[in-house]
Design a protein around this motif. Structure first.
Motif, PDB file in Angstrom:
ATOM      1  N   VAL A 150       0.887  -1.176   0.000  1.00  0.00           N
ATOM      2  CA  VAL A 150       0.000   0.000   0.000  1.00  0.00           C
ATOM      3  C   VAL A 150       0.921   1.222   0.000  1.00  0.00           C
ATOM      4  CG1 VAL A 150      -1.984  -1.016   1.212  1.00  0.00           C
ATOM      5  CG2 VAL A 150      -0.128   0.036   2.528  1.00  0.00           C
ATOM      6  N   GLN A 151       0.397   2.345  -0.497  1.00  0.00           N
ATOM      7  CA  GLN A 151       1.228   3.550  -0.549  1.00  0.00           C
ATOM      8  C   GLN A 151       1.300   4.233   0.818  1.00  0.00           C
ATOM      9  OE1 GLN A 151      -1.316   2.930  -2.621  1.00  0.00           O
ATOM     10  NE2 GLN A 151      -0.392   2.745  -4.657  1.00  0.00           N
ATOM     11  N   CYS A 152       0.245   4.037   1.634  1.00  0.00           N
ATOM     12  CA  CYS A 152       0.245   4.730   2.926  1.00  0.00           C
ATOM     13  C   CYS A 152      -0.572   3.963   3.959  1.00  0.00           C
ATOM     14  CB  CYS A 152      -0.270   6.162   2.772  1.00  0.00           C
ATOM     15  SG  CYS A 152      -1.954   6.289   2.185  1.00  0.00           S
ATOM     16  N   GLY A 153      -0.435   4.387   5.201  1.00  0.00           N
ATOM     17  CA  GLY A 153      -1.146   3.720   6.286  1.00  0.00           C
ATOM     18  C   GLY A 153      -1.451   4.679   7.415  1.00  0.00           C
ATOM     19  N   HIS A 154      -2.340   4.239   8.310  1.00  0.00           N
ATOM     20  CA  HIS A 154      -2.631   4.995   9.530  1.00  0.00           C
ATOM     21  C   HIS A 154      -2.547   4.007  10.672  1.00  0.00           C
ATOM     22  CE1 HIS A 154      -5.382   7.602  12.188  1.00  0.00           C
ATOM     23  NE2 HIS A 154      -4.259   8.260  12.015  1.00  0.00           N
ATOM     24  N   SER A 155      -1.639   4.287  11.612  1.00  0.00           N
ATOM     25  CA  SER A 155      -1.361   3.298  12.642  1.00  0.00           C
ATOM     26  C   SER A 155      -0.751   3.994  13.853  1.00  0.00           C
ATOM     27  CB  SER A 155      -0.408   2.239  12.069  1.00  0.00           C
ATOM     28  OG  SER A 155      -0.304   1.132  12.926  1.00  0.00           O
ATOM     29  N   ALA A 156      -0.177   3.202  14.759  1.00  0.00           N
ATOM     30  CA  ALA A 156       0.530   3.748  15.917  1.00  0.00           C
ATOM     31  C   ALA A 156       1.952   3.190  15.891  1.00  0.00           C
ATOM     32  CB  ALA A 156      -0.179   3.360  17.207  1.00  0.00           C
ATOM     33  N   SER A 157       2.924   4.088  15.990  1.00  0.00           N
ATOM     34  CA  SER A 157       4.338   3.686  15.881  1.00  0.00           C
ATOM     35  C   SER A 157       4.714   2.585  16.874  1.00  0.00           C
ATOM     36  CB  SER A 157       5.241   4.892  16.141  1.00  0.00           C
ATOM     37  OG  SER A 157       5.083   5.844  15.139  1.00  0.00           O
ATOM     38  N   TYR A 158       4.114   2.648  18.076  1.00  0.00           N
ATOM     39  CA  TYR A 158       4.586   1.713  19.103  1.00  0.00           C
ATOM     40  C   TYR A 158       4.141   0.270  18.885  1.00  0.00           C
ATOM     41  CZ  TYR A 158       0.190   1.992  21.881  1.00  0.00           C
ATOM     42  OH  TYR A 158      -1.094   1.932  22.335  1.00  0.00           O
ATOM     43  N   TYR A 159       3.325   0.025  17.861  1.00  0.00           N
ATOM     44  CA  TYR A 159       3.029  -1.373  17.513  1.00  0.00           C
ATOM     45  C   TYR A 159       4.280  -2.041  16.916  1.00  0.00           C
ATOM     46  CZ  TYR A 159      -2.028  -0.363  17.842  1.00  0.00           C
ATOM     47  OH  TYR A 159      -3.280  -0.019  18.270  1.00  0.00           O
ATOM     48  N   TYR A 160       5.250  -1.211  16.516  1.00  0.00           N
ATOM     49  CA  TYR A 160       6.383  -1.727  15.741  1.00  0.00           C
ATOM     50  C   TYR A 160       7.709  -1.610  16.476  1.00  0.00           C
ATOM     51  CZ  TYR A 160       2.444  -1.060  12.703  1.00  0.00           C
ATOM     52  OH  TYR A 160       1.163  -1.078  12.194  1.00  0.00           O
ATOM     53  N   ILE A 161       7.656  -1.578  17.828  1.00  0.00           N
ATOM     54  CA  ILE A 161       8.896  -1.427  18.590  1.00  0.00           C
ATOM     55  C   ILE A 161       9.817  -2.636  18.417  1.00  0.00           C
ATOM     56  CG2 ILE A 161       8.113   0.270  20.295  1.00  0.00           C
ATOM     57  CD1 ILE A 161       7.516  -2.018  22.211  1.00  0.00           C
ATOM     58  N   GLY A 162       9.268  -3.738  17.885  1.00  0.00           N
ATOM     59  CA  GLY A 162      10.108  -4.902  17.581  1.00  0.00           C
ATOM     60  C   GLY A 162      11.091  -4.580  16.449  1.00  0.00           C
ATOM     61  N   LYS A 163      10.749  -3.635  15.587  1.00  0.00           N
ATOM     62  CA  LYS A 163      11.639  -3.243  14.478  1.00  0.00           C
ATOM     63  C   LYS A 163      12.713  -2.279  14.973  1.00  0.00           C
ATOM     64  CE  LYS A 163       7.939  -3.405  11.017  1.00  0.00           C
ATOM     65  NZ  LYS A 163       8.443  -4.425  10.082  1.00  0.00           N
ATOM     66  N   ASN A 164      12.293  -1.310  15.788  1.00  0.00           N
ATOM     67  CA  ASN A 164      13.231  -0.389  16.432  1.00  0.00           C
ATOM     68  C   ASN A 164      12.512   0.179  17.663  1.00  0.00           C
ATOM     69  OD1 ASN A 164      14.883   1.740  17.277  1.00  0.00           O
ATOM     70  ND2 ASN A 164      15.595   2.141  15.203  1.00  0.00           N
ATOM     71  N   SER A 165      13.078  -0.074  18.829  1.00  0.00           N
ATOM     72  CA  SER A 165      12.385   0.313  20.067  1.00  0.00           C
ATOM     73  C   SER A 165      12.147   1.821  20.149  1.00  0.00           C
ATOM     74  CB  SER A 165      13.157  -0.178  21.293  1.00  0.00           C
ATOM     75  OG  SER A 165      14.487   0.308  21.257  1.00  0.00           O
ATOM     76  N   ALA A 166      12.967   2.609  19.425  1.00  0.00           N
ATOM     77  CA  ALA A 166      12.810   4.073  19.471  1.00  0.00           C
ATOM     78  C   ALA A 166      11.508   4.541  18.822  1.00  0.00           C
ATOM     79  CB  ALA A 166      14.002   4.749  18.803  1.00  0.00           C
ATOM     80  N   LEU A 167      10.858   3.671  18.060  1.00  0.00           N
ATOM     81  CA  LEU A 167       9.568   4.045  17.460  1.00  0.00           C
ATOM     82  C   LEU A 167       8.524   4.339  18.543  1.00  0.00           C
ATOM     83  CD1 LEU A 167       9.346   1.565  14.449  1.00  0.00           C
ATOM     84  CD2 LEU A 167       9.554   4.058  14.320  1.00  0.00           C
TER      85      LEU A 167
END
Ligand code: CA
Length: 365
Positions: free
Chosen positions: A98-115
């Motif tokens: 998809v070209q874009c999304g709407h979400s919350a960064s902290y769902y992805y702290i597994g990728k980089n905890s600083a998110l």
């Protein structure tokens, strides 16, 4: 008097003519509205359609983009699960499915905890402070630097205001009461709860009610009175705790695939940025109205409000500080953001203690 008006009108007319002349065909290449392309994008979101706050924020953004481009730039928002799962939005934007999304960064702290800083940090910033940090305190630049490493550019896209502390089937008064409790709580808040002995689950919003109702989990946090009531969490658990110390002012994010972003005409990039600003303000204002109404309804329909005990709050604050320091020693990106953020928090706390807190305590404390 009449003569003076005529003179003034003539002067204005002359100024307009001069301005038009300066931008006329002789002055160089023109960007005409006719040259702007028709573009169609898809937006994956982390939300069920039933939430007019969260999904509504995504819808508003896409609606405003269409309106500002005379329908040439169309973005269709999809609910969680329609294209990808609610917690897979960042992956979908990263890979370009998809070209874009709407979400919350902290769902992805597994990728980089600083998110985590892009959403909320326990005992961190309230909504007003979070917006101050993002827009004028260097926060957005820091978050965009992290997202760029995933081929994404992000813009703040809403804020719920301070959240509630979640639904429990049984009362929790002490840290001992939290031992082994199965709770849906994502982000750094979840990591802090894990330190306090909670068995932490990360479940997308649309699935929280069933998990709690069927007893697969003992407790769950989602957002606040309006969204929680919409998901039916009040029917699955009776005790509603506050405050949501892990999310004092969480931001949501619009995530845009960087190569899709770079291919946009400059005008469309500006339209997108403007629409995200508008959505960000709209969302917080909407939450404040709907939450205050929904809380009254919940209490009158049997929900029991409970403050977290001082013992739990203090243990959580201590565990948070330990966790943030541990994470900073493991992840240099986290350390960079944490140090900048911590200095900002100290400064804004000092100021808001004087202006906001003293007033709030007196007026409605
Ligand atoms: Ca939450």
């Amino acid at each position: 008097m009449k003569r003076r008006q005529l003179v003034t009108n003539a002067a204005i007319g002359g100024a307009i003519a001069a301005t038009i002349g300066a931008c006329g065909p002789a002055s160089g290449p023109q960007v005409s509205a006719d040259s702007l392309p028709n573009i169609t994008w898809n937006m994956a979101t982390s939300w069920p359609k039933s939430l007019e706050t969260l999904f509504g924020t995504a819808e508003l953004m896409t609606k405003r983009v269409a309106e500002m481009t005379n329908g040439r730039f169309k973005i269709t928002p999809y609910a969680a699960g329609e294209i990808v799962g609610g917690l897979e939005v960042m992956d979908a934007v990263q890979t370009g499915s998809v070209q874009c999304g709407h979400s919350a960064s902290y769902y992805y702290i597994g990728k980089n905890s600083a998110l985590a800083f892009g959403t909320s940090i326990p005992f961190g910033l309230n909504a007003q402070q979070q917006n101050a940090w993002l827009y004028h305190g260097g926060g957005l630049e820091l978050m965009q630097k992290i997202y760029a490493t995933f081929g994404i550019i992000n813009f703040p896209g809403g804020n719920s205001g301070a959240q509630m502390g979640g639904w429990y089937k049984k009362e929790v008064k002490t840290v001992a009461d939290l031992q082994g409790l199965k709770m849906r709580i994502p982000g750094v808040g979840g990591k802090v709860m894990a330190k306090l002995g909670v068995n932490v689950q990360n479940i997308a919003g649309g699935e929280v009610y069933l998990a709690l109702d069927r007893g697969a989990i003992d407790a769950a946090e989602w957002v606040g009175p309006f969204d929680d009531q919409k998901l039916g969490l009040n029917k699955a658990a009776k005790f509603y705790y506050y405050p949501g110390w892990w999310e004092p002012g969480p931001s949501f994010d619009f995530l845009i695939n960087l190569s899709a972003w770079n291919q946009l005409p400059k005008e469309y990039q500006e339209v997108l940025k403007t629409a995200t600003f508008e959505s960000n303000l709209w969302s917080l204002a909407k939450y404040d109205v709907l939450n205050s109404q929904a809380l009254t309804e919940l209490i009158s329909s049997g929900t029991i409000l409970q403050p977290y005990s001082a013992e739990i709050m203090q243990a959580a604050q201590k565990a948070t500080e330990e966790l943030l320091n541990e994470e900073a020693s493991k992840n240099p990106t986290f350390k960079e953001v944490y140090e900048q953020w911590k200095a900002f928090r100290q400064q804004i706390y000092q100021w808001n203690k004087i202006n906001e807190l003293s007033f709030s305590q007196f007026a409605f404390g």
